[in-house]
Each structure stands twice: as C-alpha cells, then as structure tokens.
Design an enzyme around this catalytic site. Sequence first.
Site, PDB file in Angstrom:
ATOM      1  N   TYR A  80       0.834  -1.202   0.000  1.00 19.78           N
ATOM      2  CA  TYR A  80       0.000   0.000   0.000  1.00 19.78           C
ATOM      3  C   TYR A  80       0.868   1.251   0.000  1.00 19.78           C
ATOM      4  CZ  TYR A  80      -3.115   3.650   1.791  1.00 19.78           C
ATOM      5  OH  TYR A  80      -3.815   4.823   1.965  1.00 19.78           O
ATOM      6  N   LYS A 112       1.236   4.199  -2.900  1.00 23.03           N
ATOM      7  CA  LYS A 112       0.974   5.614  -2.667  1.00 23.03           C
ATOM      8  C   LYS A 112       2.199   6.468  -3.006  1.00 23.03           C
ATOM      9  CE  LYS A 112      -3.326   5.565  -1.368  1.00 23.03           C
ATOM     10  NZ  LYS A 112      -4.365   6.257  -2.166  1.00 23.03           N
TER      11      LYS A 112
END
Length: 234
Positions: free
Chosen positions: A143, A147
């Site tokens: 994750y 990002k």
Amino acid sequence: MKIENSVVLITGANRGIGLAFARALIARGARKVYAAARNPASVTLPGVEALQLDVTKPEEVAAAVQQVSDVTLVINNAGIAQPGGFLAPDSDAVARRIFETNFFGMLNMSKAFAPVLKANGGGALLNVLSVASWLNGGELAAYSASKSAAWSLTNALRHELAAQKTQVLGLHMGYVDTDLTRGFEVPKTSAEEIVQRALDGLVAGADEVLADALTEQVKQGLTAPRPFYLPQAN
C-alpha cells in the site's frame, strides 16, 4: 477552482472518504456529482448519480468518459490496502493487486479524463494520496509503495496538464476513521475533516494539502538529520 456549479466525478464514492467528498460537494453547491463504484447499487446517498466504474478495467473507464463528458473535477479516491510486508510469501501478488487500483487505476482515470477536463475549461484532478507516500515501515508495504508511486504520478501530471490549465491537487493524510482503518488502534481523523481541508485547498488553488498534524510533521521530517522514512531510535 470553484466548487459551486461544478460537475464532479468521485471514484470509490460509496463509502469512507469518497462518500464524505460527495456529501461535502453537494453542500458546497456542486451542480452534479457522479458517485462511481464497482457496484452502483451500493451508492445510496440522495442527490448523486450512481455510476458503475471499476478503475482497473479500461473498458469501464472508457464507458464512463462517454457517459459523463460534462465533468470539471475528477477525484481519484478509489483505493485498497492489505497488511503485510514485502518478505511475506504472497507479497508479489498482493503488490500487483494493490498497484492495479492505487496506481494504475489513477493513471487510467487521469489519462482518460484529461481531454474531458480540457474540453470543459481545464478543471481539476484531486488525487487522494497518504502520509504513506513518504513512509513505509513494512506493516502496509505494498500500500505504501503504491501511494509513493501515486504521489510521483501526481507530480508528473501537474507538469503535463499545466498547459491545459488543469489544477492537480495531491491530498496527503494519516489515519482516517473509515472502514479501511478498522482494527487499527491509532489516532484517526474524521473523513469529514479531511475532505473539508481538501476542498478548501482546491478552492485556494493549492497543489498539495497536508490534511492533519501527523502529515505536516512527517513532511517536515523528510529533511531532518535522520529523516522520518528511516528507522528511528527508541
């Protein structure tokens, strides 16, 4: 960018930050809000137009362009997460799945709707990022990496879309009180507060919004003698 009388498309708008964006935009006078989700039946907010859209499927993105060609603001909010580090046995599969939504989904939407925004006067892209763009402690490894990639994408789009006068805003924040962070015993900010700061920044013409104190602290710490992205002494 002016919100009043704008036409907005929000991905992942059926819950969490996306739903908070939809509510706030209606309250601020947006003329029309398209609330996109993989399952449009999950969009239940009155006053929005539900739209079936999986950002990982190019054919659905292309169909959305044809259906909502009046858009002046695209909010790239759709995102997924899964706990785990890069040394986990399934980390490659997890990373590919997360990147498909968090990076390639944002890329798909930005490429497809850039001509729409240009045709409608420039408008804006608002990309929902994270403090994890700058930090990766391994707990949410894929994750965080996605990002970071989305932050880089946002920075590139800002340059590439300048000529057509499209504002590109990157929204960074820490833990937000949504379904995505359920089970994390950490301080959280309400989605409503994050959204209000994001929209205030959009109206002010900002390139970047640091939506909570943690994010401001981390951003400042990137240039500390021992930057925040490195392991810190206990």
